[in-house]
Design a protein around this motif. Sequence first.
Motif, PDB file in Angstrom:
ATOM      1  N   ALA A 145     -22.149 -26.865  11.532  1.00  0.00           N
ATOM      2  CA  ALA A 145     -21.848 -28.059  12.326  1.00  0.00           C
ATOM      3  C   ALA A 145     -21.689 -27.708  13.800  1.00  0.00           C
ATOM      4  O   ALA A 145     -20.873 -28.301  14.512  1.00  0.00           O
ATOM      5  CB  ALA A 145     -20.597 -28.769  11.808  1.00  0.00           C
ATOM      6  N   LEU A 146     -22.487 -26.753  14.292  1.00  0.00           N
ATOM      7  CA  LEU A 146     -22.474 -26.402  15.712  1.00  0.00           C
ATOM      8  C   LEU A 146     -23.527 -27.254  16.416  1.00  0.00           C
ATOM      9  O   LEU A 146     -24.727 -27.096  16.172  1.00  0.00           O
ATOM     10  CB  LEU A 146     -22.796 -24.917  15.905  1.00  0.00           C
ATOM     11  CG  LEU A 146     -22.779 -24.413  17.343  1.00  0.00           C
ATOM     12  CD1 LEU A 146     -21.400 -24.577  17.967  1.00  0.00           C
ATOM     13  CD2 LEU A 146     -23.214 -22.945  17.404  1.00  0.00           C
ATOM     14  N   ASP A 162     -20.502 -16.460  18.618  1.00  0.00           N
ATOM     15  CA  ASP A 162     -19.340 -16.377  19.509  1.00  0.00           C
ATOM     16  C   ASP A 162     -18.479 -17.621  19.300  1.00  0.00           C
ATOM     17  O   ASP A 162     -18.948 -18.746  19.471  1.00  0.00           O
ATOM     18  CB  ASP A 162     -19.824 -16.292  20.958  1.00  0.00           C
ATOM     19  CG  ASP A 162     -18.703 -16.007  21.945  1.00  0.00           C
ATOM     20  OD1 ASP A 162     -17.554 -16.442  21.702  1.00  0.00           O
ATOM     21  OD2 ASP A 162     -18.978 -15.368  22.969  1.00  0.00           O
ATOM     22  N   ALA A 163     -17.223 -17.413  18.959  1.00  0.00           N
ATOM     23  CA  ALA A 163     -16.333 -18.545  18.665  1.00  0.00           C
ATOM     24  C   ALA A 163     -16.132 -19.444  19.867  1.00  0.00           C
ATOM     25  O   ALA A 163     -15.745 -20.611  19.712  1.00  0.00           O
ATOM     26  CB  ALA A 163     -14.986 -18.021  18.171  1.00  0.00           C
ATOM     27  N   GLY A 188     -17.785 -23.910  27.009  1.00  0.00           N
ATOM     28  CA  GLY A 188     -18.345 -23.659  25.694  1.00  0.00           C
ATOM     29  C   GLY A 188     -19.809 -23.991  25.508  1.00  0.00           C
ATOM     30  O   GLY A 188     -20.304 -23.961  24.383  1.00  0.00           O
ATOM     31  N   VAL A 189     -20.554 -24.308  26.583  1.00  0.00           N
ATOM     32  CA  VAL A 189     -21.979 -24.606  26.445  1.00  0.00           C
ATOM     33  C   VAL A 189     -22.784 -23.338  26.705  1.00  0.00           C
ATOM     34  O   VAL A 189     -22.681 -22.732  27.774  1.00  0.00           O
ATOM     35  CB  VAL A 189     -22.429 -25.719  27.410  1.00  0.00           C
ATOM     36  CG1 VAL A 189     -23.942 -25.946  27.299  1.00  0.00           C
ATOM     37  CG2 VAL A 189     -21.688 -27.012  27.122  1.00  0.00           C
ATOM     38  N   ALA A 190     -23.584 -22.945  25.720  1.00  0.00           N
ATOM     39  CA  ALA A 190     -24.461 -21.783  25.847  1.00  0.00           C
ATOM     40  C   ALA A 190     -25.866 -22.264  26.157  1.00  0.00           C
ATOM     41  O   ALA A 190     -26.461 -22.998  25.365  1.00  0.00           O
ATOM     42  CB  ALA A 190     -24.448 -20.963  24.567  1.00  0.00           C
TER      43      ALA A 190
END
Length: 756
Positions: A289-290, A259-260, A210-212
């Motif tokens: 809160a991302l 993107d979820a 999940g790390v972009a």
Amino acid sequence: MGCPRVSCCACGALRPASAFSRHQGIPGAPRARPGLDHQACQGYVAVSKTARNLDPLLAPKSFVVVGASAQATRIGGRPLHMAQAFGFQGKVCGVNPKYTEVQGFPCYPDLSAVPFTPDLAIIALGAQDVLETLKQCVAKGIRAAVVFAGGFAETGTDEGCQLQRAIAALCDATGLLLAGPNGIGLVNVANKSYATFMSAMLESPPIPGGVAVVAQSGGACIAVHNSLHARAVGENYILNTGNEICVGFSDYVSYVAADASTKVVAGYIEGLDGSDGFVEQMIALRKRALPTVLYKVGETSAGADAAASHTARMAGSHSVFKTALKQLGVMRADDMEQLAELAYLAQFSRRTAGTRVGILTTSGAFAAILTDKFVAAGLTVPRLSDDLQAAVRPHVPAIATIVNPVDITANVVNSPDGFEDGLRVLLQAEELDTVVFFSTANLIDGLTPQLIRAVGGSGKLLCVLVTGRCKRVADLEAAGIPVFNDTGRGASAIATIAHWNVQKEKWQHWPRPVEQNLVRREAALSLLGKARAGGRRALNEKEGKEVLALYGVPVPKEGTAAHAQEALRLAESFGYPVVLKVLSPDIVHKSEAGGVRLGLNCAAEVAHAHDDILGSVYRHCPEARIEGVLVQQQAAGGVELLVSCAQDPIFGPVLTLAAGGVAAELISDVVQRVLPISVREAGEMLAELKTYPLLAGFRGAPVANFDAVAETLAGISQLGMELRDDISEIEVNPIIVHPGAASGGLVAVDCVVKLR
């Protein structure tokens, strides 16, 4: 003569190509106003993929490699090799007249011969062939392209700049999405599209997660990926922005944030301008809160055009950027490794954390080491209350120290259940925000079940710091417990996320809507208009104070004297002592030109000072326009502050508060905020000054009127917002804060106002 070097938008320092957006540094290109559109921020929602559909670029269903190579190690061969290696499911082909097949994919002599319309073209050609190839892409109906080649604006040549302008014009006219040029490409892990030539993707294949990663440098992109891979942290995007001709850093962030599967955004920045929506995008991520972690290198001055002022010398853009990230709810990394560490830790941000740390350890030495590190990082290691100590005592060895840090010693191996119960007590304690456990790898492996059970009943962040290599790291992480092998880096990351948790709550409603006072603004614009009509780019001191007074800033009694007799008349009307100053829009620092005389107590002193000032100024600044001599009632003594508002190229108006007076540049005591700020937030700025005790009754001195100072700062904030398009900088130095809450508060003694 070559094209001017693509340079920092404020200071002119040369930056790598990856730092530039489409227009930046290219002569004649348009530039938007920097900073924040406050109306747009109200009710702002993160930009979705449908707002500007980047799917053809970042989630293509098919692609073609123009300049395809049969050799998997060549730039034109790697994307094809990766399509096979990672199992890309869409259509793939190459374009190269030398081949009919490359690496198992069909190959055609030119784009027109390709029997389908790919979503994406990966262009592995030299700079001289790129523009024509992009035109062919448009003719084919291809909607997106990745360009690897360098040789554009980053070269600083006329040819490179012109070529980049031509490509930008093509993208503008046709809607073609383009990544680069001068980039190493884009990776969408879930889509299995590897539009890149990064060998690191083959050497250390991305772990789905999940790390972009979004980076303005190819080397940084690879470095962050390698660090995350070494930590077994999963990624979903690895994106290098290149020259950002038509898709910028914030565009990529907007896409991955929508993107979820994205749980953390990790970015590397070399340069931004004020037109790419960076501020608004960060606000959108904060509202969702991302967790976002950014590492920015280089210094973009906060008003470097105003280098003659105290403020610009003291407060470069690096400090503004740090301040802005706090207000935007973004974590800031100091190096590439910390960027990866914070991205790792941010995955656990569903757990609450704060600045009061409880330390549990099996080592007395590390109890002291960790205490030092956390306190140095701005956290507290509070002494446990008597009640909490009493609750912990039954669960730890008799020889344990339980004040905080809680040193349970290696005897914990004899009572692991007691360890679990004691840890649970700490995790449930309201007087602690974050709990850290330090021990050796073998002890932590043995205590893993107890750690997992204890944290299961708590939403609080529990971090494990370990010396040695744990075998059960994956089990701990699965239970929501991050593990750090490097004590120093671990403590730094914990401190950063603890501060972030506090700051994102504190600033969650910033920026608040600004209500303009149109009558006041028109009065101020009238004063500015008179100066412009006279061909001036700055107000004189008296005019500047008239603007300040409109916004509630207290100013002294003063008047302009055209000759010595008028100076005497004004002095008599104000009462002695008085101050005389040269009045000129061309002289920023009057003292250096001999243009100030203080403490004048009689007519003779005033007459002498008047003539002396004019003589000195004419000698030092013979070209300066002299509009007379300002006679001013001398302010009583007090604590001197400097307040300024300058335009930052990225964030817009920035308020700087510092120790004031002629020694301002010698004292590193500066606090900044991106505007607007409220009266409460202005008071918080005051409390952050190192010299704050001087205002708060140091050694029995009277306490200053804090409300008056905070209201003055908020007034200057309002001035900065209402006149942001008209004033480039305003500096008030000094503001004298009088001792005693009932003594009238303060007075702005001197100011400089520069016009746009």
